[in-house]
Design a protein around this motif. Sequence first.
Motif, mmCIF file in Angstrom:
data_model
loop_
_atom_site.group_PDB
_atom_site.id
_atom_site.type_symbol
_atom_site.label_atom_id
_atom_site.label_comp_id
_atom_site.label_asym_id
_atom_site.label_seq_id
_atom_site.Cartn_x
_atom_site.Cartn_y
_atom_site.Cartn_z
ATOM 1 N N LYS A 212 0.825 -1.212 0.000
ATOM 2 C CA LYS A 212 0.000 0.000 0.000
ATOM 3 C C LYS A 212 0.861 1.266 0.000
ATOM 4 C CE LYS A 212 -4.119 -1.909 0.180
ATOM 5 N NZ LYS A 212 -5.060 -1.789 -0.952
ATOM 6 N N SER A 213 2.091 1.136 0.514
ATOM 7 C CA SER A 213 2.995 2.283 0.544
ATOM 8 C C SER A 213 3.624 2.554 -0.815
ATOM 9 C CB SER A 213 4.114 2.018 1.557
ATOM 10 O OG SER A 213 4.912 0.906 1.131
ATOM 11 N N GLY A 214 3.458 1.625 -1.735
ATOM 12 C CA GLY A 214 4.070 1.755 -3.049
ATOM 13 C C GLY A 214 5.367 0.993 -3.188
ATOM 14 N N LYS A 215 5.877 0.453 -2.090
ATOM 15 C CA LYS A 215 7.112 -0.327 -2.134
ATOM 16 C C LYS A 215 6.879 -1.633 -2.881
ATOM 17 C CE LYS A 215 10.365 -2.807 0.846
ATOM 18 N NZ LYS A 215 10.664 -3.242 2.237
ATOM 19 N N VAL A 216 7.802 -1.972 -3.784
ATOM 20 C CA VAL A 216 7.698 -3.192 -4.580
ATOM 21 C C VAL A 216 8.688 -4.227 -4.058
ATOM 22 C CG1 VAL A 216 7.889 -4.218 -6.875
ATOM 23 C CG2 VAL A 216 6.964 -1.909 -6.622
ATOM 24 N N SER A 217 8.180 -5.406 -3.712
ATOM 25 C CA SER A 217 9.019 -6.520 -3.266
ATOM 26 C C SER A 217 8.921 -7.649 -4.280
ATOM 27 C CB SER A 217 8.566 -7.024 -1.892
ATOM 28 O OG SER A 217 8.563 -5.994 -0.938
ATOM 29 N N VAL A 218 10.059 -8.213 -4.621
ATOM 30 C CA VAL A 218 10.074 -9.370 -5.529
ATOM 31 C C VAL A 218 9.924 -10.633 -4.687
ATOM 32 C CG1 VAL A 218 11.387 -10.681 -7.223
ATOM 33 C CG2 VAL A 218 11.486 -8.180 -7.230
ATOM 34 N N LEU A 219 8.806 -11.309 -4.840
ATOM 35 C CA LEU A 219 8.583 -12.552 -4.095
ATOM 36 C C LEU A 219 9.347 -13.712 -4.725
ATOM 37 C CD1 LEU A 219 4.732 -12.294 -3.415
ATOM 38 C CD2 LEU A 219 6.624 -11.668 -1.896
ATOM 39 N N LYS A 220 9.412 -13.706 -6.063
ATOM 40 C CA LYS A 220 10.122 -14.775 -6.764
ATOM 41 C C LYS A 220 10.441 -14.312 -8.172
ATOM 42 C CE LYS A 220 11.636 -19.098 -6.889
ATOM 43 N NZ LYS A 220 12.633 -19.647 -5.950
ATOM 44 N N GLU A 221 11.617 -14.630 -8.647
ATOM 45 C CA GLU A 221 11.951 -14.342 -10.033
ATOM 46 C C GLU A 221 12.781 -15.485 -10.600
ATOM 47 O OE1 GLU A 221 14.272 -10.786 -10.376
ATOM 48 O OE2 GLU A 221 15.486 -11.233 -8.613
ATOM 49 N N GLY A 222 12.923 -15.493 -11.915
ATOM 50 C CA GLY A 222 13.743 -16.519 -12.549
ATOM 51 C C GLY A 222 13.046 -17.836 -12.782
ATOM 52 N N VAL A 223 11.723 -17.876 -12.626
ATOM 53 C CA VAL A 223 10.967 -19.103 -12.909
ATOM 54 C C VAL A 223 10.739 -19.162 -14.422
ATOM 55 C CG1 VAL A 223 8.839 -20.385 -12.504
ATOM 56 C CG2 VAL A 223 9.832 -18.999 -10.662
ATOM 57 N N THR A 224 11.385 -20.094 -15.088
ATOM 58 C CA THR A 224 11.315 -20.170 -16.546
ATOM 59 C C THR A 224 10.213 -21.122 -16.984
ATOM 60 O OG1 THR A 224 13.688 -19.719 -16.716
ATOM 61 C CG2 THR A 224 12.615 -20.667 -18.652
ATOM 62 N N LEU A 225 9.298 -20.603 -17.813
ATOM 63 C CA LEU A 225 8.165 -21.399 -18.274
ATOM 64 C C LEU A 225 8.062 -21.305 -19.792
ATOM 65 C CD1 LEU A 225 5.559 -20.311 -15.571
ATOM 66 C CD2 LEU A 225 6.863 -22.440 -15.643
ATOM 67 N N PRO A 226 7.920 -22.446 -20.484
ATOM 68 C CA PRO A 226 7.871 -22.438 -21.945
ATOM 69 C C PRO A 226 6.491 -22.074 -22.487
ATOM 70 C CG PRO A 226 7.752 -24.687 -21.135
ATOM 71 C CD PRO A 226 7.961 -23.812 -19.928
ATOM 72 N N GLU A 227 6.451 -21.818 -23.783
ATOM 73 C CA GLU A 227 5.199 -21.545 -24.476
ATOM 74 C C GLU A 227 4.217 -22.694 -24.254
ATOM 75 O OE1 GLU A 227 3.509 -21.116 -29.081
ATOM 76 O OE2 GLU A 227 5.665 -21.372 -28.688
ATOM 77 N N GLY A 228 2.941 -22.335 -24.091
ATOM 78 C CA GLY A 228 1.905 -23.346 -23.927
ATOM 79 C C GLY A 228 1.673 -23.783 -22.499
ATOM 80 N N THR A 229 2.466 -23.266 -21.555
ATOM 81 C CA THR A 229 2.288 -23.629 -20.148
ATOM 82 C C THR A 229 1.027 -22.980 -19.589
ATOM 83 O OG1 THR A 229 4.678 -23.813 -19.805
ATOM 84 C CG2 THR A 229 3.316 -23.523 -17.836
ATOM 85 N N VAL A 230 0.234 -23.761 -18.873
ATOM 86 C CA VAL A 230 -0.923 -23.223 -18.158
ATOM 87 C C VAL A 230 -0.424 -22.700 -16.812
ATOM 88 C CG1 VAL A 230 -3.141 -23.764 -17.090
ATOM 89 C CG2 VAL A 230 -2.546 -24.764 -19.305
ATOM 90 N N VAL A 231 -0.615 -21.411 -16.581
ATOM 91 C CA VAL A 231 -0.104 -20.766 -15.369
ATOM 92 C C VAL A 231 -1.286 -20.256 -14.548
ATOM 93 C CG1 VAL A 231 1.411 -18.983 -14.439
ATOM 94 C CG2 VAL A 231 1.960 -20.048 -16.629
ATOM 95 N N ASP A 232 -1.410 -20.756 -13.334
ATOM 96 C CA ASP A 232 -2.496 -20.370 -12.432
ATOM 97 C C ASP A 232 -1.954 -19.520 -11.290
ATOM 98 O OD1 ASP A 232 -3.870 -22.309 -13.927
ATOM 99 O OD2 ASP A 232 -3.460 -23.852 -12.426
ATOM 100 N N ALA A 233 -2.784 -18.620 -10.812
ATOM 101 C CA ALA A 233 -2.473 -17.886 -9.590
ATOM 102 C C ALA A 233 -3.768 -17.688 -8.811
ATOM 103 C CB ALA A 233 -1.838 -16.543 -9.908
#
Length: 741
Positions: A212-233
């Motif tokens: 809410k303060s505007g600060k951005v935190s990276v929870l996770k990066e570098g997860v490589t996913l190929p074309e056609g992957t079904v990605v849920d959140a």
Amino acid sequence: MSNTGTNTAMPAIVYTKVDEAPELASYSLLPIIQRFAKAAGIPVATRDISLAGRIISAFPERLTAAQKQTDDLAGLGEWVKTPEANVIKLPNVSASVPQLVAAIKELQGQGYALPDYPAEPATAEEKEIRARYDAIKGSAVNPVLREGNSDRRAAKAVKNYAKAHPHSMGKWSKDSKTRVAAMAGGDFFSNETSVTLSAAQAGKVKIELTGKSGKVSVLKEGVTLPEGTVVDATFMSAKALDAFLADEIAKTKAEGILFSVHLKATMMKVSDPIIFGHVVKAWLQPVYAKHPELADLDANGGLGSLLSQIGDLANAAAILADIDATMAARPPLYMVNSDKGITNLHVPSDVIIDASMPALLRAGGKGWGPDGKEVDTVCVIPDTSYAPVYDESVRYFQETGALDPATAGTVQNVGLMAQKAEEYGSHPTTFEIPEDGTVRVIAANGDVLHSHEVEKGDIWRLCSTRKAAIIDWVQLAIDRQRLEGCQAIFWLDENRAHDRELLAYVRPILKEKGVEAKFQILAPREATRLSFETIRAGKDSIAITGNVLRDYLTDLFPILELGTSAKMLSIVKLMQGGGMFETGAGGSAPKHVQQLMEENHLRWDSLGEFCALGESLSFLAEVTGNEKARVLGAAVDAATQGILDYDRSPGRKAGQPDNRDSHYWFARYWAEALAKQNSDAAIAAEFAPIAKALSEGEAEIIAELQADRGKPVDLGGYYHGDAAKTAAVMRPSKTLNAIIG
């Protein structure tokens, strides 16, 4: 049992070294397998994927040369990606935090200079140690090894035996008050969004939290996913969860029945322990309100862990008295062990949904209460993604009565699990949100794939299912349906975001292959009822499901049909051509170990190992042309049939034949089948004297096997037993050992 060989030189067949009851059984059975396989020139050796072995291999720099172990899981993870892979995989512990801590403590007591598990890591070193241990928690093994999709079904011999000798079933009453309770909103199901990656979006995905303060935190990066992957959140609202739990506790009190929660804090190693902690806090809400200092303690390890932490507080006596008063005012709890006072809320790994719910259904909807009596039960399954399966099961049996194992058909399963498909809540992309804000999933090209407004304490998760795994899964379903010719159902819900993306793959493939008419597509609730109606009529069905439902259904239907899920054929058709043969879905059976240690009786049934062995040998013959392996495999099937026909499986009570007795009979029937077959004269000649010796030595062998039954035994450890002591317990017959070698 020692770890044989190295990861770089794999044997023809790997037999995994695991934990608890199946590992104890291996001390008795594996020498038999190795001796018989030697006749066909087939080396069978172990690789250590046990909890203790994985802990040891994670900290080589802290150990002596004699203590160090190779990372066998990593080695196997590479091997299963090759056409030569042939793995017999026994059930291993999917460790909860209390189990992990107990294993560490045991190893430390044996002289291993391992660090403690940092519950709240503060320094960089503690965070690094925690990361290593967290990689071992939960379902850490299966995602690495399951480089293929799942084919699980009851072997014909097992199913026929279950029909001829039906297990007991509890009676269902139309007046049963048992019910399943799930959230009406705010859960993973209702908040889920799903996309299929385009070519432009493929690549490294980043997960960010903007506070809410505007600060951005990276929870996770570098997860490589190929074309056609079904990605849920998706996410589960902590506030909605707490309100739901408070309401259900009050409802259960008014109904006068047992309260229980059913989660999977092992496979879902991040999300479900957090949910379990919410249940503990909701249960003790009046105590938390009166003693705010409790908020600093960890409730995710369960009531047992919380009570031990409270003991260190200055006002422990007052808090414990308030807990006792609150427990008395709450509805009675479903009990894990009524005699020892261990409740449903004591340890998160004690009540695992895929085992606990089928057991309750088999018992007529009853759970064990604090007074040791069976009582109707409220089964709390917060997320509505799969709760309808169990809700519909309860409703169906309340309407129709118990299933009859003597006449029931069977439900097979084709499960989507390759390449870590649908690893919900058990991987490093599940988070407990630290502050209010917005979570975004950003594709490699900058597209925002998902965006959720979240609050502190919410449980947010991302998972992925790759295109190649989905296509392979659909083809496996087509192959199985063609072979079986029976009803086949894709358990997919049009109203669920993830399932809609899968259906965008499924429907075109079925149409292209010209087989749409042979398959139905139903939401889990409707698929549950139709499947029960089908098998009640004595017919068969194939459930084609995602990974989590694969896990749940391959306990649910076998426990009701066969009385156990440990006797299933469980074949993983690896995508690169190899095979993995799992020995059933029966878990690692800690209570079996306790009985062995107290009474020298191991009731673990190795029928799953027998079935897997036969399939492994037959597969080896197919891919290598080793005809002797084919002969051995056919004889394994004959021996397995003998175990069933002559009732040589272990009894449950001390004084009855146990696991070691069944291994003697298996070796004898196997040797007799090999001696009688006429496909390979050399093998027949080699095993004729072995069969004769096993037959003539029957009385002496049985007497030696049973000589010290009823007495406590020393294994030298629970998670990391002493090999010599355990071998002495599990191979007590000198006569049998001399014949087998």
